[in-house]
Design a protein around this motif. Structure first.
Motif, PDB file in Angstrom:
ATOM      1  N   LYS A  15       0.829  -1.197   0.000  1.00  0.00           N
ATOM      2  CA  LYS A  15       0.000   0.000   0.000  1.00  0.00           C
ATOM      3  C   LYS A  15       0.870   1.256   0.000  1.00  0.00           C
ATOM      4  CE  LYS A  15      -4.056  -2.262   1.864  1.00  0.00           C
ATOM      5  NZ  LYS A  15      -5.161  -2.247   2.851  1.00  0.00           N
ATOM      6  N   ASP A  16       0.275   2.359  -0.434  1.00  0.00           N
ATOM      7  CA  ASP A  16       1.032   3.600  -0.619  1.00  0.00           C
ATOM      8  C   ASP A  16       1.345   4.303   0.704  1.00  0.00           C
ATOM      9  OD1 ASP A  16       0.848   3.234  -3.391  1.00  0.00           O
ATOM     10  OD2 ASP A  16      -1.089   4.252  -3.465  1.00  0.00           O
ATOM     11  N   THR A  45     -10.295   4.731   0.832  1.00  0.00           N
ATOM     12  CA  THR A  45      -8.969   4.582   0.232  1.00  0.00           C
ATOM     13  C   THR A  45      -8.246   3.335   0.742  1.00  0.00           C
ATOM     14  OG1 THR A  45      -8.039   6.051   1.944  1.00  0.00           O
ATOM     15  CG2 THR A  45      -8.657   7.067  -0.156  1.00  0.00           C
ATOM     16  N   ARG A  48      -5.273   1.777  -0.921  1.00  0.00           N
ATOM     17  CA  ARG A  48      -3.991   2.478  -0.890  1.00  0.00           C
ATOM     18  C   ARG A  48      -3.450   2.683   0.516  1.00  0.00           C
ATOM     19  NH1 ARG A  48      -4.131   8.051  -3.599  1.00  0.00           N
ATOM     20  NH2 ARG A  48      -1.871   7.742  -3.499  1.00  0.00           N
ATOM     21  N   LEU A 255       1.109  11.160   1.207  1.00  0.00           N
ATOM     22  CA  LEU A 255       0.159  10.557   0.268  1.00  0.00           C
ATOM     23  C   LEU A 255      -0.285  11.601  -0.722  1.00  0.00           C
ATOM     24  CD1 LEU A 255      -1.317   7.825  -0.190  1.00  0.00           C
ATOM     25  CD2 LEU A 255      -3.219   8.772   1.119  1.00  0.00           C
TER      26      LEU A 255
END
Length: 256
Positions: A15-16, A45, A48, A255
């Motif tokens: 994941k980001d 989200t 992410r 992010l």
């Protein structure tokens, strides 16, 4: 893709962004409107964003919180002030990860009854009713607290942690939120540069001081703010609770 096919679920390492956050005063802090907006953003989200609760609360409390109080379900939990490390399933049950808890269990060595016996009669401490596996916790009256409790705990080869000037935790030696979170992140293969650590009291210091991007939210305990004041990776947020977390995500440019 047919209607029966689904995209594979990303592991938290892919994941980001990963939020590793304390609960009381931090992820549960802020106005009702701020919490609702932030929780909706988290849920929208999840592909992410990874979520880890790092809390003094026990597994039963966390499950109740996420099942019935509309709080997003975390991917993992570092609970009981770092003495529980668990994954969370679809039914919100927490399952301890044995390979990560082995050192904690060894360091604790079933010390619960010894701790209670040694601290019996010490002024300003009232044993909490919740049964913990690898810790003993007390509510503390700062006006009546006897500092000899710290020496007693040290004599047992354990660590004592005072937080928010009202909680007294006895923990295995060198076990707290920070080391346990780091053990979990390493186990999961999460890049620490994309993690934000968030807290508000002294029992969060060990994780805020690790060197990861971090935030002490706006309503933080003054003693915590004093300890992190010279740490450049810790953002002292102006806003409280989840609004302070959102502020720090932007501050650290975590992010897009």
């Amino acid at each position: 893709m047919t209607r029966h096919e689904t995209f594979p679920t990303k592991s938290i390492a892919d994941k980001d962004f990963v939020l590793a956050t304390d609960l009381d005063g931090t992820f549960l802090g802020g106005t009702e409107a701020e919490r609702r907006q932030f929780y909706d953003w988290i849920e929208g989200t999840r592909a992410r964003v990874g979520l880890i609760f790092v809390t003094g609360r026990d597994p039963g409390y966390v499950r109740e919180l996420t099942r019935k109080r509309r709080v997003p379900k975390p991917d993992f939990v570092v609970g009981d002030v770092g003495t529980t490390i668990a994954e969370v399933d679809e039914d919100h049950f927490l399952t301890p990860i044995p390979e990560l808890e082995a050192e904690i269990e060894k360091a604790w060595n079933n010390a619960g009854m010894r701790v209670q016996a040694a601290l019996q009669g010490v002024g300003g401490l009232r044993l909490q009713s919740t049964g913990f596996r690898h810790r003993v916790s007390y509510d503390m009256d700062p006006d009546r607290f006897e500092a000899r409790a710290l020496d007693i705990v040290a004599g047992l080869g354990l660590d004592a942690l005072v937080s928010d000037n009202r909680f007294f935790d006895v923990l295995p030696k060198d076990v707290s939120k920070g080391p346990s979170l780091l053990r979990l992140l390493t186990h999961l293969g999460v890049d620490s540069r994309k993690v934000l650590v968030a807290g508000d009291t002294l029992n969060d210091l060990s994780m805020l001081a690790m060197g990861l991007p971090a935030v002490a939210v706006g309503n933080s305990e003054p003693a915590l703010l004093e300890r992190v004041a010279e740490l450049p990776h810790v953002h002292a947020a102006r806003q409280a609770g989840v609004a302070g977390i959102a502020e720090a995500i932007l501050h650290h440019k975590l992010l897009a």
